[in-house]
Motif scaffolding. Structure first.
Motif, PDB file in Angstrom:
ATOM      1  N   LEU A   4      28.724  35.919  37.624  1.00 26.76           N
ATOM      2  CA  LEU A   4      29.355  37.230  37.555  1.00 26.76           C
ATOM      3  C   LEU A   4      28.337  38.332  37.797  1.00 26.76           C
ATOM      4  O   LEU A   4      27.207  38.254  37.324  1.00 26.76           O
ATOM      5  N   GLN A   9      32.780  45.705  40.778  1.00 25.10           N
ATOM      6  CA  GLN A   9      33.794  44.817  41.327  1.00 25.10           C
ATOM      7  C   GLN A   9      33.331  44.332  42.690  1.00 25.10           C
ATOM      8  O   GLN A   9      32.853  45.121  43.509  1.00 25.10           O
ATOM      9  N   VAL A  31      37.702  30.115  40.832  1.00 22.29           N
ATOM     10  CA  VAL A  31      37.484  31.469  40.324  1.00 22.29           C
ATOM     11  C   VAL A  31      37.209  32.345  41.545  1.00 22.29           C
ATOM     12  O   VAL A  31      36.294  32.056  42.318  1.00 22.29           O
ATOM     13  N   THR A  33      37.727  36.579  43.442  1.00 24.06           N
ATOM     14  CA  THR A  33      37.950  38.008  43.243  1.00 24.06           C
ATOM     15  C   THR A  33      39.356  38.372  43.713  1.00 24.06           C
ATOM     16  O   THR A  33      39.952  37.671  44.538  1.00 24.06           O
ATOM     17  N   PRO A  76      43.416  40.753  38.405  1.00 22.01           N
ATOM     18  CA  PRO A  76      42.768  39.882  37.430  1.00 22.01           C
ATOM     19  C   PRO A  76      43.774  39.116  36.560  1.00 22.01           C
ATOM     20  O   PRO A  76      44.843  39.629  36.234  1.00 22.01           O
ATOM     21  N   ARG A  78      44.878  34.773  35.005  1.00 14.86           N
ATOM     22  CA  ARG A  78      44.885  33.321  35.246  1.00 14.86           C
ATOM     23  C   ARG A  78      46.255  32.945  35.791  1.00 14.86           C
ATOM     24  O   ARG A  78      47.276  33.348  35.227  1.00 14.86           O
ATOM     25  N   VAL A  94      41.667  31.499  38.632  1.00 16.96           N
ATOM     26  CA  VAL A  94      41.196  32.567  37.752  1.00 16.96           C
ATOM     27  C   VAL A  94      40.732  33.692  38.664  1.00 16.96           C
ATOM     28  O   VAL A  94      39.862  33.490  39.519  1.00 16.96           O
ATOM     29  N   VAL A  95      41.342  34.868  38.506  1.00 16.02           N
ATOM     30  CA  VAL A  95      40.984  36.020  39.331  1.00 16.02           C
ATOM     31  C   VAL A  95      40.157  36.966  38.461  1.00 16.02           C
ATOM     32  O   VAL A  95      40.638  37.486  37.458  1.00 16.02           O
ATOM     33  N   GLU A  96      38.902  37.131  38.853  1.00 12.04           N
ATOM     34  CA  GLU A  96      37.923  37.921  38.090  1.00 12.04           C
ATOM     35  C   GLU A  96      37.244  38.891  39.054  1.00 12.04           C
ATOM     36  O   GLU A  96      36.618  38.458  40.021  1.00 12.04           O
ATOM     37  N   PRO A  97      37.348  40.208  38.808  1.00  7.39           N
ATOM     38  CA  PRO A  97      36.785  41.194  39.733  1.00  7.39           C
ATOM     39  C   PRO A  97      35.270  41.106  39.931  1.00  7.39           C
ATOM     40  O   PRO A  97      34.769  41.513  40.968  1.00  7.39           O
ATOM     41  N   ASN A  98      34.532  40.593  38.964  1.00 11.93           N
ATOM     42  CA  ASN A  98      33.073  40.609  39.045  1.00 11.93           C
ATOM     43  C   ASN A  98      32.462  39.292  39.530  1.00 11.93           C
ATOM     44  O   ASN A  98      31.258  39.100  39.383  1.00 11.93           O
ATOM     45  N   VAL A  99      33.243  38.409  40.112  1.00 14.70           N
ATOM     46  CA  VAL A  99      32.694  37.141  40.603  1.00 14.70           C
ATOM     47  C   VAL A  99      31.777  37.415  41.789  1.00 14.70           C
ATOM     48  O   VAL A  99      32.202  37.965  42.799  1.00 14.70           O
TER      49      VAL A  99
END
Length: 119
Positions: A4, A9, A31, A33, A76, A78, A94-99
């Motif tokens: 991360l 973002q 995982v 973005t 963002p 799951r 899993v959608v995570e903006p900081n990946v």
């Protein structure tokens, strides 16, 4: 494994291939973005009907043998992907903006990351 970024973002990643075959998806969990396109390829000799659980953006859609289907990861959260024709097929996004980067284990169970020189 996902790395991360501290706070910014990250932009959407390149399209990500997810294969459907042999009673599973590969990889099973990803995982990404927001805005990353997932490309599902059916490598089985029979149809699958993938859908996002509770998702209007990925309704059930039949994929014939050797066909493909795309879905763009929304904001963002799951998300669970299932198959109406083969209930054992389940996948998670899993959608995570900081990946900043992702890595998958090799057949030996070891992770490598390009920025670490394969270590």
């Amino acid at each position: 494994m996902a790395a991360l970024a501290s706070s910014a973002q990250q932009p959407p990643a390149l399209p990500l291939l997810i294969t459907v075959g042999g009673g599973r998806t590969t990889p099973v969990t990803v995982v990404v973005t927001p805005g990353t396109r997932l490309h599902f390829e059916n490598r089985d000799p029979f149809a699958h009907k993938l859908y996002g659980v509770g998702q209007s953006t990925f309704p059930p859609g039949e994929m014939a043998a050797l066909a493909a289907r795309d879905w763009t990861a929304p904001g963002p959260g799951r998300y669970e992907i299932r198959d109406e024709l083969s209930p054992s097929v389940r996948s998670w996004v899993v959608v995570e903006p900081n990946v900043a980067a992702i890595a998958y284990p090799s057949v030996q169970g070891m992770f490598s990351h390009p920025a670490a020189g394969g270590r």
